[in-house]
Design an enzyme around this catalytic site. Structure first.
Site, short mmCIF file in Angstrom:
data_model
loop_
_atom_site.label_atom_id
_atom_site.label_comp_id
_atom_site.label_asym_id
_atom_site.label_seq_id
_atom_site.Cartn_x
_atom_site.Cartn_y
_atom_site.Cartn_z
N LYS A 273 -9.72 6.75 -18.42
CA LYS A 273 -10.10 7.31 -19.72
C LYS A 273 -8.91 7.29 -20.69
CE LYS A 273 -14.00 7.85 -17.64
NZ LYS A 273 -13.75 7.82 -16.25
N TYR B 69 -18.05 16.02 -13.79
CA TYR B 69 -18.55 14.64 -13.83
C TYR B 69 -19.52 14.42 -12.65
CZ TYR B 69 -18.47 9.61 -12.98
OH TYR B 69 -18.84 8.31 -12.72
N ARG C 181 0.84 -1.21 0.00
CA ARG C 181 0.00 0.00 0.00
C ARG C 181 0.87 1.25 0.00
NH1 ARG C 181 -1.51 1.74 4.67
NH2 ARG C 181 -1.98 -0.33 5.49
N ASP D 132 -8.99 19.18 -13.36
CA ASP D 132 -9.21 17.82 -13.83
C ASP D 132 -8.98 17.84 -15.34
OD1 ASP D 132 -10.34 15.47 -14.86
OD2 ASP D 132 -11.77 15.30 -13.20
O1 P1T Z 1 -14.50 6.70 -12.97
P1 P1T Z 1 -13.29 7.21 -12.24
O2 P1T Z 1 -12.00 6.64 -12.72
O3 P1T Z 1 -13.45 7.15 -10.76
O4 P1T Z 1 -13.15 8.78 -12.62
C1 P1T Z 1 -14.04 9.76 -12.22
C2 P1T Z 1 -13.99 10.91 -13.18
C3 P1T Z 1 -13.26 12.03 -12.85
N1 P1T Z 1 -13.17 13.10 -13.68
C4 P1T Z 1 -13.77 13.08 -14.88
C5 P1T Z 1 -13.66 14.29 -15.77
C6 P1T Z 1 -14.50 11.97 -15.30
O5 P1T Z 1 -15.08 12.00 -16.50
C7 P1T Z 1 -14.62 10.85 -14.43
C8 P1T Z 1 -15.42 9.64 -14.79
N2 P1T Z 1 -16.33 9.85 -15.84
C9 P1T Z 1 -17.15 8.90 -16.38
C10 P1T Z 1 -17.22 7.64 -15.95
C11 P1T Z 1 -18.01 9.38 -17.48
O6 P1T Z 1 -18.56 8.57 -18.24
O7 P1T Z 1 -18.12 10.60 -17.64
#
Ligand code: P1T
Length: 390
Positions: A201, A104, A52, A176
């Site tokens: 992503k 998001y 961890r 972000d």
């Molecule tokens: O899904 P995760 O890896 O926890 O990420 C969250 C997140 C954070 N910031 C942005 C700009 C994001 O688009 C996302 C996750 N978004 C999606 C799952 C979506 O379909 O928009």
């Protein structure tokens, strides 16, 4: 390889943080699955003691990520939401965060449903006019949080202008950068304090890992985030780190192809009589088209558009697609399409969705890197199905 700012981003994506394994000569970074590491004596070890707290594969990934954003520190997490939450845990009860109004749905939910109970408050504002940001800063504001381009309305916020305001007010700025990637936009160079990514992503790029990260050149913040990574424990597994390292190697070529395809499809959509409005930073009709040109090296691979005919039409459209997959998420090599009002942004209040313009006909496309002619044909067939459903 130690990170060298003079190298181009495509070189860094392939080599930064990685060197052939000293034991075997393996060119690809080994996946070290061990959860614990042998100590020569209590407290005497080779740099890793417990999985961890640290892991060689994770270290290699963090080295690469830091180089890509031009940061001194990168801290990897088990999801984008894990990264977001860990950053916000650096705040204290009583602190206030100014948040871009379009984020998001899961990020909104962290502020709205989790942090509120711990005494961290948030105000959501449209940051397209930086003066509004300056006016909204309160005595207890400690952080500004924004996405640009934002999810799903693809608003652009002026990072340099907002960073200057944040700096003067002694407030940190978190950007972000998930939608842009460091290939198209490097917020730290524009004055942001930290960059956050959902690596789920574009960074990983193949829709087979959930992970997140934060990059910063602020030593105190970097140390705090490493501490929170270990203390809170929202860490990615070694295999996921390896997968992201592998995906990163093609980040530049992928992103350039996403942009190429998205430009063509945005123009096709803009000329379609069943489309009420197309939002794409590369189109002249985008309100921040000029800012996109200044702040970004390309307008990205995401397109949002309003389909005429409401929910029956948008449902028929999404069901008729054969190459685009109707699914949440974005940034993978394959094209995805979704309905934010029902899917990714269902956690927003109905009022917030209405104010932002997230209606039942609003469709978000994550344009993949397939042959663009095939993607266009797929959309054409879906428009035919949508017309029949109106
Ligand atoms: O899904 P995760 O890896 O926890 O990420 C969250 C997140 C954070 N910031 C942005 C700009 C994001 O688009 C996302 C996750 N978004 C999606 C799952 C979506 O379909 O928009």
């Amino acid at each position: 390889m130690a990170h060298d700012n003079k190298l181009g981003i495509d070189t860094l994506a392939i080599h930064a943080g990685q060197s052939p394994d000293p034991v075997s000569g393996a060119v690809m970074t080994p996946v070290v699955m061990s959860s614990t590491f042998a100590q020569d004596g209590p407290g005497v070890h080779k740099g890793w003691d417990y999985g961890r707290a640290g892991n060689p594969t994770r270290d290699a990934l963090e080295g690469c990520l830091a180089a890509l954003e031009g940061a001194k520190h990168a801290i990897a997490f088990g999801s984008g939401c894990g990264a977001t939450t860990s950053v916000l845990l650096s705040l204290k009860s009583g602190d206030h965060v100014l948040v871009g109004d379009d984020v998001y749905g899961g990020t909104f939910r962290i502020f709205d449903k989790v942090l509120k109970d711990f005494g961290i408050s948030a105000t959501f504002i449209d940051m397209t006019d930086p003066i509004k940001v300056r006016e909204a800063i309160r005595k207890d504001t400690r952080m500004i949080w924004l996405e640009t381009p934002s999810n799903p309305m693809l608003k652009l916020f002026d990072i340099a202008a907002i960073a200057e305001i944040a700096n003067k007010a002694n407030v940190s700025l978190a950007v972000d950068n998930t939608f842009a990637t460091p290939v198209l936009q490097r917020p730290l160079e524009l004055g942001a304090t930290m960059v956050v990514h959902s690596m789920t992503k574009y960074l990983n790029g193949h829709s087979d890992v959930v992970a997140g990260c934060v990059m910063t050149s602020d030593d105190a913040l970097g140390e705090k985030l490493h501490f929170l990574q270990k203390a809170v424990g929202a860490v990615p597994g070694p295999f996921d780190c390896y997968m992201v390292l592998r995906g990163l190697k093609t980040l530049g070529v992928r992103v350039r192809q996403h942009v190429h395809n998205a430009r063509i499809l945005s123009e096709f959509l803009a000329g379609h009589e069943q489309v009420a409005r197309v939002i794409y930073p590369g189109l002249k009709s985008h309100p921040q088209h000029a800012l996109a040109g200044r702040q970004m090296k390309g307008p990205g691979g995401m397109i949002t558009f309003d389909l005429k005919g409401g929910l029956p039409a948008s449902t028929a459209f999404l069901k008729a697609l054969r190459i685009f997959v109707c699914a949440e998420s974005l940034g993978g090599v394959e094209s995805l399409a979704e309905l934010p009002a029902v899917m990714t942004h269902a956690s927003l209040t109905p009022e917030a969705r209405r104010d932002l313009g997230i209606g039942d006909g609003l469709i978000r496309l994550s344009v993949g890197i397939e042959d663009v002619a095939d993607l266009r044909s797929d959309l054409e067939a879906a428009f035919v199905a949508a017309r029949a459903a109106r």
